[in-house]
Design an enzyme around this catalytic site. Structure first.
Site, PDB file in Angstrom:
ATOM      1  N   CYS A 164      16.911  33.541  -4.563  1.00 51.67           N
ATOM      2  CA  CYS A 164      16.581  34.896  -4.115  1.00 51.67           C
ATOM      3  C   CYS A 164      17.763  35.606  -3.476  1.00 51.67           C
ATOM      4  CB  CYS A 164      15.418  34.861  -3.131  1.00 51.67           C
ATOM      5  SG  CYS A 164      15.873  34.116  -1.559  1.00 51.67           S
ATOM      6  N   LYS A 184      21.672 -12.369  -4.739  1.00 52.82           N
ATOM      7  CA  LYS A 184      21.468 -10.913  -4.736  1.00 52.82           C
ATOM      8  C   LYS A 184      21.769 -10.350  -6.121  1.00 52.82           C
ATOM      9  CE  LYS A 184      21.322  -8.732  -1.005  1.00 52.82           C
ATOM     10  NZ  LYS A 184      21.761  -8.566   0.273  1.00 52.82           N
ATOM     11  N   CYS A 218      10.796  33.886  -1.463  1.00 60.37           N
ATOM     12  CA  CYS A 218      11.813  33.464  -2.431  1.00 60.37           C
ATOM     13  C   CYS A 218      11.076  32.996  -3.691  1.00 60.37           C
ATOM     14  CB  CYS A 218      12.632  32.341  -1.811  1.00 60.37           C
ATOM     15  SG  CYS A 218      13.574  31.377  -2.970  1.00 60.37           S
ATOM     16  N   CYS A 271      20.837  31.748  -1.044  1.00 57.89           N
ATOM     17  CA  CYS A 271      19.871  31.003  -1.842  1.00 57.89           C
ATOM     18  C   CYS A 271      20.088  31.299  -3.335  1.00 57.89           C
ATOM     19  CB  CYS A 271      18.460  31.399  -1.431  1.00 57.89           C
ATOM     20  SG  CYS A 271      17.216  30.735  -2.546  1.00 57.89           S
ATOM     21  N   LYS A 278      13.142 -11.676  -3.136  1.00 50.94           N
ATOM     22  CA  LYS A 278      13.550 -11.310  -1.779  1.00 50.94           C
ATOM     23  C   LYS A 278      13.096  -9.863  -1.575  1.00 50.94           C
ATOM     24  CE  LYS A 278      17.582 -11.516   1.214  1.00 50.94           C
ATOM     25  NZ  LYS A 278      17.471 -10.231   1.855  1.00 50.94           N
ATOM     26  N   TYR A 331     -15.674   2.716   0.765  1.00 48.61           N
ATOM     27  CA  TYR A 331     -15.018   1.918   1.810  1.00 48.61           C
ATOM     28  C   TYR A 331     -15.142   2.638   3.156  1.00 48.61           C
ATOM     29  CZ  TYR A 331     -11.366  -0.583   4.335  1.00 48.61           C
ATOM     30  OH  TYR A 331     -10.672  -1.316   5.271  1.00 48.61           O
ATOM     31  N   ASP A 332     -14.841   3.937   3.149  1.00 48.25           N
ATOM     32  CA  ASP A 332     -14.918   4.713   4.389  1.00 48.25           C
ATOM     33  C   ASP A 332     -16.332   4.687   4.966  1.00 48.25           C
ATOM     34  OD1 ASP A 332     -12.295   5.275   4.131  1.00 48.25           O
ATOM     35  OD2 ASP A 332     -12.564   7.313   3.355  1.00 48.25           O
TER      36      ASP A 332
HETATM   37  S1  IVH Z   1      12.656 -16.870   3.962  1.00 50.47           S
HETATM   38  C1  IVH Z   1      15.793 -18.198   7.597  1.00 50.47           C
HETATM   39  N1  IVH Z   1      11.871 -15.418   1.955  1.00 50.47           N
HETATM   40  O1  IVH Z   1      15.595 -11.608   4.193  1.00 50.47           O
HETATM   41  C2  IVH Z   1      14.957 -17.092   7.128  1.00 50.47           C
HETATM   42  N2  IVH Z   1      13.121 -14.338   3.645  1.00 50.47           N
HETATM   43  O2  IVH Z   1      18.439 -11.416   4.530  1.00 50.47           O
HETATM   44  C3  IVH Z   1      13.936 -17.567   6.153  1.00 50.47           C
HETATM   45  N3  IVH Z   1      13.435 -11.939   3.302  1.00 50.47           N
HETATM   46  O3  IVH Z   1      15.531 -12.137   7.611  1.00 50.47           O
HETATM   47  C4  IVH Z   1      13.277 -16.450   5.526  1.00 50.47           C
HETATM   48  N4  IVH Z   1      12.316 -11.804   1.415  1.00 50.47           N
HETATM   49  O4  IVH Z   1      13.309 -11.539   6.618  1.00 50.47           O
HETATM   50  C5  IVH Z   1      12.538 -15.420   3.111  1.00 50.47           C
HETATM   51  N5  IVH Z   1      11.065 -14.251   0.126  1.00 50.47           N
HETATM   52  C6  IVH Z   1      11.730 -14.263   1.276  1.00 50.47           C
HETATM   53  C7  IVH Z   1      12.302 -13.089   1.811  1.00 50.47           C
HETATM   54  C8  IVH Z   1      12.991 -13.181   3.006  1.00 50.47           C
HETATM   55  C9  IVH Z   1      12.997 -11.130   2.326  1.00 50.47           C
HETATM   56  C10 IVH Z   1      14.240 -11.515   4.468  1.00 50.47           C
HETATM   57  C11 IVH Z   1      14.038 -12.308   5.715  1.00 50.47           C
HETATM   58  C12 IVH Z   1      15.407 -12.536   6.291  1.00 50.47           C
HETATM   59  C13 IVH Z   1      16.266 -11.655   5.428  1.00 50.47           C
HETATM   60  C14 IVH Z   1      17.643 -12.244   5.279  1.00 50.47           C
END
Ligand code: IVH
Length: 678
Positions: free
Chosen positions: A416, A319, A436, A413, A114, A34-35
């Site tokens: 040592c 979450k 050390c 330490c 997320k 690649y390089d």
């Molecule tokens: S959709 C209205 N999809 O989470 C915003 N956001 O806690 C629509 N984030 O600021 C974003 N993974 O930057 C979306 N799969 C995902 C995400 C995601 C991480 C972030 C996003 C947002 C923050 C909110």
């Protein structure tokens, strides 16, 4: 093949390999190959500057460091997502949607991870990437275009015209893969620098760096998850997508990296089991994730659902609860690393957590132990969230029986007995004794490693044996070894002993920058070692330099200057230096290591500043040409500057030079002056 054709072919190949590497995690060629392609393209573009294009892979890194980021206003605000931790609330979310849309449902949703990263936006206009910005406060962010360009999986151009689009703003998360983060930290340890705590904060910090060259060294990637403004070439043209899933399909066709593992589902009922599935599956992703995002698929419905001032009503984040467990903190052990950094590690009564048995956890540093009032014998709460390493969240003081005493951080330490210092502004304690024993093994390995002194035959096993037998108590002892005593070690013979002695002898002639790197002063990696050697006649001159003098050296900042001063403040370290010089190692920074005659110092006393992209030379090459002839290269234009070497797309430095009436020269003029001066 004509050069022009080859340039185009190389660009295509490099883009393809970037995509194979980043999007598909299935590289077809080695890093070296690649390089080689990259270098060939750079050379050809240097030869034919007229064929340079802004979206060439060679244009990812470039330009001078910025003084500050400009503020940009988002045309469409960057909102956040409302969160929940419970399945009931996911059902409530759907009920609210039904009410808001006045529809019975069921709705179609896209579910995707997320990403625990940093939100950014990237604007493409007339097929080219033109602007990148951070989310900031959602209304205004920083213009980080030059930094985003360095992210190798972000396309520098998109075939928008073909889709009838004039402009498209895509939004996503910049992140580091867990693997990239670990490698970055390994390299930092190797250079004697402090390791970073977690990928997300390191990503945020990386994007805030003002020098795109430094950003390019960070293993950043991007995943697109949404879009901002878009404009069709003709108002009347139909939009290329009407749903999130279509958007992703189109983006993927254009090689835009999208959030992986997305799926379409009808109705919230079908999504609830997925939430449990992901509680484990999340750990198989190559990056850290803290939840799932559930998005209404059809844009027409999204519009009708609308937004509150903070977040749209058409999506929600589930979450993952960080898994927690209670256990006993049996003991706090203080470990000493190669650079002398002390890390407190908690030994725990083994407990099951997030699919693994946890018996140890980092306690970070003395402040953290004090803040959480952690005592040996305490019942504690441990947590394993997105991060790989479990952490001790809190102690449970109600469960103490009186036998637990507040933990006293050692003042000496543990390895040592040497004094411990805590550099100003840092949270980490260190042992400054270069010999050390705990540090010594890893120090010697580093000294002997390929990128330092490259000593043939001195591997981990042998280092261990030499230390165990007491033959080596410090780096200089290596050069005092006798063949017979080495040959007498287990698994060693005459031949291998002879090889080692010869390897050591040969290493004495290495350039002093390798020696300086090998000694392992904090923050002095390969490059800084070279810079430092370029500024003195003899390595020992570094001992007497004041902090100001050190900071006067280009590319040396207060952190490096302080590290050098701290190193030489210890008498023992000064002695190691003297010993190595007496043993005949190369401390001479003046003689040209390539063996050629020194060049005429035609630029003696002249100060140069470089700006813009030069037609054939890289910046480092230009800098070397100047320095080899006695000239000085500084980072910013001032009245003291004699010449400003200007290339294509010069920065503000050229403007400043013009205002100050400083002579500007081209690469060609520099070349002409190389032998006879100006
Ligand atoms: S959709 C209205 N999809 O989470 C915003 N956001 O806690 C629509 N984030 O600021 C974003 N993974 O930057 C979306 N799969 C995902 C995400 C995601 C991480 C972030 C996003 C947002 C923050 C909110």
């Amino acid at each position: 093949m004509s050069d022009k054709k080859r340039i185009e072919e190389l660009r295509e190949q490099i883009r393809r390999h970037d995509s194979l590497y980043y999007q598909k995690a299935a590289p077809e060629i080695s890093d070296q190959e690649y390089d080689r392609l990259f270098k060939e393209l750079e050379d050809l573009e240097g030869k034919h500057p007229k064929w340079a294009t802004p979206d060439s892979p060679t244009r990812r890194v470039g330009g001078d460091p910025l003084e500050a980021f400009e503020t940009v206003r988002h045309e469409v605000p960057m909102l956040s997502i409302s969160n929940t931790y419970s399945k009931e609330e996911l059902v409530d979310f759907e009920t609210r949607l039904k009410r808001a849309l006045d529809l019975e449902g069921p709705f179609e949703y896209v579910v995707e991870p997320k990403i625990d990263g940093v939100a950014v936006t990237a604007i493409y206009e007339d097929d080219l990437f033109t602007l990148g910005a951070t989310r900031g406060n959602g209304v205004e962010g920083d213009n980080i275009t030059v930094n985003l360009k360095t992210i190798r999986n972000l396309p520098l151009s998109l075939p928008l015209k073909k889709m009838g689009l004039k402009k498209l703003e895509v939004r996503g998360e910049v992140y580091m893969t867990s693997e990239g983060f670990t490698t970055l930290n390994e390299k930092r340890e190797e250079a004697g620098e402090e390791v970073y705590a977690n990928p997300r904060n390191t990503t945020a910090g990386s994007l805030k760096l003002l020098d795109p060259k430094l950003v390019a060294e960070r293993p950043l990637q991007i995943a697109i998850h949404s879009f901002g403004r878009m404009a069709m070439s003709k108002e009347t043209e139909p939009k290329p997508w009407d749903s999130h899933s279509k958007l992703y399909e189109r983006l993927a066709e254009m090689n835009v990296p999208i959030v992986p593992d997305w799926s379409v589902h009808i109705g919230m009922e079908g999504i609830l089991p997925l939430v449990d599935e992901w509680a484990e599956k999340r750990f198989t992703l190559p990056f850290e994730t803290d939840g799932l995002v559930i998005k209404l698929n059809y844009f027409r419905l999204r519009e009708n659902a609308g937004s509150t001032s903070r977040s749209p009503r058409w999506l929600i984040a589930y979450k993952f609860p960080a898994e927690q467990a209670e256990t006993t903190l049996q003991k706090v052990e203080i470990q000493v690393g190669r650079t002398g950094a002390l890390t407190p590690v908690g030994h725990l009564e083994p407990v099951k957590l997030a699919g693994t048995t946890v018996a140890r956890a980092t306690l970070h540093n003395a402040d953290e132990i004090e803040r959480k009032d952690l005592r040996e014998g305490d019942r504690v709460l441990v947590e394993k969230g997105g991060e790989i390493i479990p952490k001790v969240l809190a102690s449970l003081p109600d469960k103490r029986d009186g036998s637990q005493k507040p933990f006293r951080y050692p003042t000496e330490c543990p390895s040592c007995g040497g004094p411990i210092v805590r550099p100003e502004g840092e949270v980490v304690h260190r042992c400054e004794n270069i010999d050390c024993p705990a540090q010594l093994r890893r120090r010697i390995e580093h000294f002997a490693s390929r990128r330092s002194m490259d000593i043939e035959g001195l591997g981990t096993k042998l280092v261990e044996a030499l230390l165990d037998q007491g033959l080596v108590k410090g780096i200089p002892d290596l050069y005092r070894l006798q063949k017979e005593e080495v040959a007498a070690l287990e698994r060693m013979g005459d031949k291998s002993a002879q090889n080692l002695i010869e390897g050591l002898e040969q290493s004495k002639a290495n350039p002093p920058s390798r020696l300086l790197h090998g000694i392992g002063i904090r923050h002095v990696g390969e490059h800084v070692a070279e810079v430092l050697c370029g500024s003195v006649r003899d390595l020992r001159d570094l001992e007497t330099k004041t902090a100001e003098e050190l900071e006067d050296i280009e590319e040396v900042g207060p952190v490096v200057a302080q590290a050098i001063q701290d190193f030489f403040a210890t008498e023992h370290n000064r002695r190691v230096f003297e010993d190595l010089a007496d043993l005949g190692l190369n401390f001479n920074c003046v003689s040209d290591s390539s063996g050629t005659a020194p060049l005429d110092q035609v630029f003696e006393g002249l100060q140069f500043v470089l700006t813009g992209t030069l037609p054939t030379l890289t910046r480092d090459e230009a800098r070397d040409l100047i320095k080899q002839r006695g000239g000085k290269v500084t980072g910013s234009v001032s009245k003291k500057t004699d010449y400003v070497l200007v290339g294509a797309d010069p920065g503000s430095k050229a403007e400043k030079a013009e205002n100050l009436g400083i002579t500007m020269i081209s690469e060609e003029e520099l070349r002409e002056a190389l032998t006879k001066g100006f």
